[in-house]
Design a protein around this motif. Structure first.
Motif, PDB file in Angstrom:
ATOM      1  N   LEU A 246     -10.753 -67.644   4.868  1.00 12.76           N
ATOM      2  CA  LEU A 246     -10.455 -67.973   3.469  1.00 12.76           C
ATOM      3  C   LEU A 246     -10.952 -69.371   3.119  1.00 12.76           C
ATOM      4  CD1 LEU A 246      -7.194 -67.191   1.605  1.00 12.76           C
ATOM      5  CD2 LEU A 246      -8.003 -69.560   1.657  1.00 12.76           C
ATOM      6  N   GLN A 247     -11.481 -69.520   1.902  1.00 11.89           N
ATOM      7  CA  GLN A 247     -11.952 -70.798   1.379  1.00 11.89           C
ATOM      8  C   GLN A 247     -11.414 -70.987  -0.036  1.00 11.89           C
ATOM      9  OE1 GLN A 247     -16.213 -71.004   1.512  1.00 11.89           O
ATOM     10  NE2 GLN A 247     -16.341 -70.815   3.757  1.00 11.89           N
ATOM     11  N   CYS A 248     -10.937 -72.222  -0.327  1.00  7.20           N
ATOM     12  CA  CYS A 248     -10.483 -72.534  -1.678  1.00  7.20           C
ATOM     13  C   CYS A 248     -11.692 -72.719  -2.592  1.00  7.20           C
ATOM     14  CB  CYS A 248      -9.633 -73.793  -1.684  1.00  7.20           C
ATOM     15  SG  CYS A 248      -8.055 -73.650  -0.813  1.00  7.20           S
ATOM     16  N   THR A 249     -11.557 -72.264  -3.810  1.00  8.59           N
ATOM     17  CA  THR A 249     -12.606 -72.453  -4.812  1.00  8.59           C
ATOM     18  C   THR A 249     -12.139 -73.304  -5.982  1.00  8.59           C
ATOM     19  OG1 THR A 249     -11.959 -70.358  -5.851  1.00  8.59           O
ATOM     20  CG2 THR A 249     -13.721 -70.284  -4.210  1.00  8.59           C
ATOM     21  N   GLY A 250     -10.880 -73.526  -6.100  1.00 10.61           N
ATOM     22  CA  GLY A 250     -10.319 -74.382  -7.150  1.00 10.61           C
ATOM     23  C   GLY A 250      -9.093 -75.103  -6.615  1.00 10.61           C
ATOM     24  N   CYS A 251      -8.854 -76.330  -7.134  1.00 11.28           N
ATOM     25  CA  CYS A 251      -7.749 -77.163  -6.639  1.00 11.28           C
ATOM     26  C   CYS A 251      -6.877 -77.620  -7.795  1.00 11.28           C
ATOM     27  CB  CYS A 251      -8.279 -78.380  -5.885  1.00 11.28           C
ATOM     28  SG  CYS A 251      -9.268 -77.998  -4.418  1.00 11.28           S
ATOM     29  N   LEU A 252      -5.660 -77.953  -7.469  1.00 13.67           N
ATOM     30  CA  LEU A 252      -4.760 -78.542  -8.455  1.00 13.67           C
ATOM     31  C   LEU A 252      -5.313 -79.894  -8.899  1.00 13.67           C
ATOM     32  CD1 LEU A 252      -1.260 -77.846  -6.835  1.00 13.67           C
ATOM     33  CD2 LEU A 252      -2.333 -76.612  -8.718  1.00 13.67           C
ATOM     34  N   PRO A 253      -4.999 -80.334 -10.131  1.00 10.54           N
ATOM     35  CA  PRO A 253      -5.438 -81.659 -10.580  1.00 10.54           C
ATOM     36  C   PRO A 253      -4.953 -82.741  -9.629  1.00 10.54           C
ATOM     37  CG  PRO A 253      -4.626 -80.391 -12.438  1.00 10.54           C
ATOM     38  CD  PRO A 253      -4.301 -79.601 -11.211  1.00 10.54           C
ATOM     39  N   GLY A 254      -5.848 -83.662  -9.258  1.00  6.09           N
ATOM     40  CA  GLY A 254      -5.526 -84.709  -8.302  1.00  6.09           C
ATOM     41  C   GLY A 254      -6.015 -84.417  -6.906  1.00  6.09           C
ATOM     42  N   PHE A 255      -6.562 -83.220  -6.681  1.00  5.57           N
ATOM     43  CA  PHE A 255      -7.104 -82.853  -5.377  1.00  5.57           C
ATOM     44  C   PHE A 255      -8.577 -82.511  -5.522  1.00  5.57           C
ATOM     45  CE2 PHE A 255      -2.603 -82.264  -4.981  1.00  5.57           C
ATOM     46  CZ  PHE A 255      -2.313 -82.620  -3.671  1.00  5.57           C
ATOM     47  N   VAL A 256      -9.310 -82.747  -4.424  1.00  2.00           N
ATOM     48  CA  VAL A 256     -10.747 -82.474  -4.429  1.00  2.00           C
ATOM     49  C   VAL A 256     -11.047 -81.444  -3.352  1.00  2.00           C
ATOM     50  CG1 VAL A 256     -11.412 -84.717  -5.372  1.00  2.00           C
ATOM     51  CG2 VAL A 256     -11.134 -84.462  -2.893  1.00  2.00           C
TER      52      VAL A 256
END
Length: 886
Positions: free
Chosen positions: A443-453
């Protein structure tokens, strides 16, 4: 050349003085001079009704300042002040009064501090100093300050001034120029150590004042959020940029818009309405924080994510995922506690239905094509979805090529046959090239919460070292170029690297590092290189040698200078010399005046006193009382109440004296007591004898410094032993007295026949002693007189001679001893002492003397007996004291 035309001055001091029509009095502490003056330096003190106002030159004035005129004005309650520009602004007089120029420089248009001055205050920030040109004939500088001035025709030729200059035309010829076009390049206090950097301004208090954006004890660096040689702020919209004195200001991180914390949210996205939308698997916590707790059917993993429970499990434990409650028709798997197994479907006859079918009661019926196992005919009755389908909220849904379940942001899990949540900080995720063999660890993240990169498929708080935030999406961390250790904005914009150029500190012309103390060469406005720093000036007693680019010492006659030798002085070090053409010469003060400290000229140079010539008389001056009269000696101050601390000090002193007297009295009492003890010991013959041997030993000890030897002192006897000894001594004395008394008694009948002495008039004690011996036969058996003779004891024959008389040997047989038992009971000792040894039997009868004493003590008349005699007059006038006579 600087100041090349100062030697040609059209205005001469004598002419300017002549223009002053009204005489005045000019004073410095201790001296006043009356005459004509154009000097405007200092302050003017005046008193209503006084004959004349007095001009006070810089200095300190007190109530004891001479002469009498000055004393009278200073101590007047109605005195007022009027000050020249740059001096004290107060109009009231408060002693001690200090007349001094404020921090800055005052330029006077004419020599000797005359004319209306222009005052330039010490700047508070760098860049606030005005470089307007002005004309000057004299300069006054505040204490512990320096100024860099130049002519407008030669702005690069700087003259450093440390002292007041009464006449610019008297400067060294090498610095001469037109006095009508001067400008101040810099002015600072010299109280700061270490000196301030180019951005800072040294204040009069000795601290560097930094402009906005600068920081440090010397204002040598940029504060956080500022960059560049001028320390300007980072661009708007950047939470951080390439900051620092050598930074570029490039944005390193974009601002976070609507972070989760803005709406009290943890694992969700804040909307424009202030509401938080939770990531899949999260719900509100009990404390009110949104998206802070795993939802029903999910459990919290050790890495902080919420994952779905296994199929058929409605509740499972955090960390382990063990099922706590199973759905209806499911039982917990005995081999895997995280799973709940479905009960096998069977017909009424007991036939077990195979996978893909379910029992309708009498027979097995096929499941929906979407189900692998089921409990009913529809797709909502699936236990395990069929191939390519995954359970989601009780339905079987398909997954796309990235493994994302249809109609959701959840990811398909081939092992659990259901859709599972993304990591907690991911708003979306995927499994690249998803197929039936894919696993969730891909699994790979494609979007993050504001404040994270986004870095390597994970959502992190900052980009790792060696990467930078891509400014195109402000989300993805991109690798820097191989030549950069760190970079910003682009892969080739290196923040740290080997071989790249870094800007010098703005104080330096060239450098070996980016710090302000790593300069290799200096700019023109800071030409002095010392200790790796570029400074604007040398110390006061030095000048900057352009040839060697170093500081050199001034001549000993100069307080400050512009070059080597005695001809380049700017001020004199000797208080008795004045400056003439760059050289220090002896002063020629007139009118009994002297050089004014700090001004560099005589009082007579400021005041012109009229003198008579051969053709005309002197201009008369008004009479001023007390101008030459010293003040009268101060009278003794009248008595005043004592302050509290004075009273306390006196009380402590009295207490100390009392203690000293008490100690001396106690010491004297101890000495007297010791002397009395020695005298008593000598009288009783119990003092240790001090023979010549002991005195010789003590002399040797004192001679050679040895510790004095201690004589042996017998241990102190106990109380009852001392009392027994005293009792024995007293009884012995009584026995001696009784022996004398009994000499007058009659002898026994055995002794009368063999003696020629006359019979005694006293009654015989034979009968009494005979009775006592009969009652107590062993009374005196141990005494030599009562025992038989040696002859009788050896032969057994009775004594053939007369019985020797036997006087009473114990005083208690006749008179009571003062050491009776009552004396022990009346002792003041708290602990009872053992009674003394009583040698007499307690049962013996009282003696006649004791009986007589007892009757007399009870006021009874003793009876007449055979032992009482009538008194016979023996010719003596005194009554007999014999207790046996009446």
């Amino acid at each position: 050349m600087l100041f090349s035309f100062l030697a040609v001055i059209s205005l001469i001091f004598s002419a300017s003085v002549a223009a002053q029509s009204n005489p005045s009095v000019v004073c410095v502490a201790g001296q006043c001079l009356q005459g004509f003056t154009n000097a405007t330096i200092g302050s003017t003190i005046s008193v209503p009704g006084a004959a004349i106002a007095v001009q006070l030159l810089p200095g300190q004035y007190t109530s004891d300042t001479n002469p009498q005129l000055l004393h009278t004005l200073l101590t007047s309650s109605s005195a007022t002040l009027s000050s020249s520009p740059g001096f004290n602004n107060s109009t009231t007089v408060s002693l001690p009064l200090t007349i001094a120029l404020q921090a800055g420089i005052a330029a006077y248009p004419n020599a000797n501090y005359s004319g209306s001055p222009t005052f330039t205050q010490l700047p508070e920030t760098n860049g606030s100093l005005s470089s307007t040109s002005f004309s000057a004939g004299s300069l006054m500088l505040s204490s512990n300050a320096w100024a860099a001035i130049s002519s407008s025709s030669s702005s690069t030729d700087r003259l450093i001034v440390w002292d007041s200059i009464p006449d610019l035309s008297q400067l060294p010829p090498s610095t001469s120029a037109s006095r009508s076009s001067l400008s101040i390049l810099d002015i600072q206090s010299a109280a700061c150590s270490p000196p301030c950097s180019g951005a800072g301004i040294c204040s009069a208090s000795g601290t560097c004042t930094c402009p906005i954006g600068f920081t440090g004890s010397s204002c040598e660096s940029c504060a956080s959020g500022f960059f560049g040689p001028n320390c300007q702020p980072c661009p708007q919209g950047c939470t951080s940029c390439d900051e620092g004195i050598s930074g570029t200001g490039r944005c390193l991180s974009a601002p976070v818009v609507n972070p989760p914390s803005s709406c009290n949210c943890l694992n969700g996205v804040c909307g424009s309405n202030g509401q938080c939308t939770c990531n899949a698997g999260w719900t509100n916590a009990d404390n009110g924080t949104a998206c802070a707790k795993c939802a029903q059917g999910f459990f919290l993993t050790s890495d902080g994510n919420c994952q779905a429970c296994q199929l058929g499990c409605t509740q499972c434990a955090d960390q382990t995922g063990d099922c706590i409650a199973c759905k209806s028709g499911f039982t917990q798997d005995a081999n895997d506690r995280t799973k709940c197994a479905a009960t096998q479907s069977a017909t009424s006859t007991g036939t077990v239905c195979p996978d893909g079918s379910f029992s309708n009661g009498t027979a097995c019926t096929p499941c929906s094509p979407l189900c692998q196992t089921c409990t009913g005919a529809t797709s909502n009755d699936c236990i395990i979805c069929g191939a390519g389908k995954y359970s989601l909220n009780g339905n079987c849904v398909a997954a796309d090529g990235n493994g994302v379940c249809q109609g959701s942001s959840m990811i398909a899990d081939n092992n659990k046959h259901e859709c599972d949540s993304c990591p907690s900080k991911c708003t979306s995720c995927k499994i690249p090239n998803f197929n039936v063999a894919s696993t969730v660890n891909q699994l790979q993240c494609t979007g993050c919460l504001p404040g994270f990169v986004l870095s390597q498929g994970k959502c992190v708080s900052t980009c790792p070292s060696g990467t930078f935030l891509n400014p195109q999406d402000n989300l993805t961390c991109t690798a820097c170029d191989s030549s950069c250790g760190t970079c910003a904005g682009s892969a080739t914009f290196c923040l740290t690297s080997s071989g790249s150029c870094i800007s010098c500190h703005p104080d330096c012309a060239s450098c070996s590092g980016s710090s302000f103390n790593q300069c290799s060469s200096c700019p023109q406005d800071r030409p002095v290189l010392t200790g790796g720093r570029c400074l604007p000036t040398c110390s006061k007693s030095q000048y900057f040698d352009k040839t060697s680019s170093s500081c050199q010492s001034c001549d000993s006659s100069c307080s400050s200078c512009s070059g080597s030798g005695p001809n380049n002085c700017l001020a004199c070090s000797n208080s008795n010399q004045i400056l003439r053409g760059g050289s220090c010469v002896s002063s020629t003060c007139s009118s009994s005046t002297s050089i004014i400290p700090g001004l560099g000229l005589c009082l007579s140079d400021l005041v012109a006193v009229p003198v008579s010539s051969g053709t005309s008389s002197a201009i008369p001056l008004p009479t001023v009382t007390g101008i030459d009269t010293p003040i009268a000696p101060a009278k003794p101050s009248s008595s005043r109440p004592l302050a509290w601390w004075e009273i306390l000090l006196m009380a402590l002193g009295c207490a100390f004296i009392f203690l000293i007297i008490l100690m001396l009295w106690r010491r004297r009492a101890r000495k007297r007591r010791a002397q009395a003890t020695i005298a008593f010991a000598v009288a009783k013959n119990i003092a240790p004898k001090s023979n010549w041997r002991w005195r010789l030993i003590r002399f040797g000890e004192r001679l050679f410094g040895h510790k004095p030897s201690q004589r042996f002192i017998p241990p102190e006897e106990s109380e009852h032993i001392r009392m027994a000894k005293l009792k024995a001594a007293e009884e012995a004395r009584h026995e001696r007295d009784m022996d004398k008394l009994l000499d007058a008694y009659d002898y026994s009948r055995y002794s009368r026949a063999s003696t020629s002495r006359a019979p005694s008039p006293l009654p015989s004690l034979h009968d009494y002693n005979h009775d006592r011996l009969a009652t107590h036969p062993n009374r005196h058996s141990g005494t030599p007189l009562s025992a038989g003779s040696i002859y009788s004891q050896v032969t057994g024959m009775p004594r053939k001679t007369a019985e020797p008389r036997q006087p009473v040997r114990n005083a208690r047989d006749l008179l009571p001893s003062r050491f009776s038992r009552s004396s022990y009971s009346n002792s003041t000792r708290s602990d009872p002492l053992p009674p003394p040894v009583d040698l007499l039997e307690p049962s013996r009868p009282p003696t006649p003397a004791q009986e007589y004493a007892r009757l007399v003590s009870h006021n009874q008349v003793p009876p007449q007996g055979s032992y009482w005699l009538q008194p016979t007059n023996t010719g003596s006038s005194n009554a007999s004291r014999n207790p046996f006579r009446r």
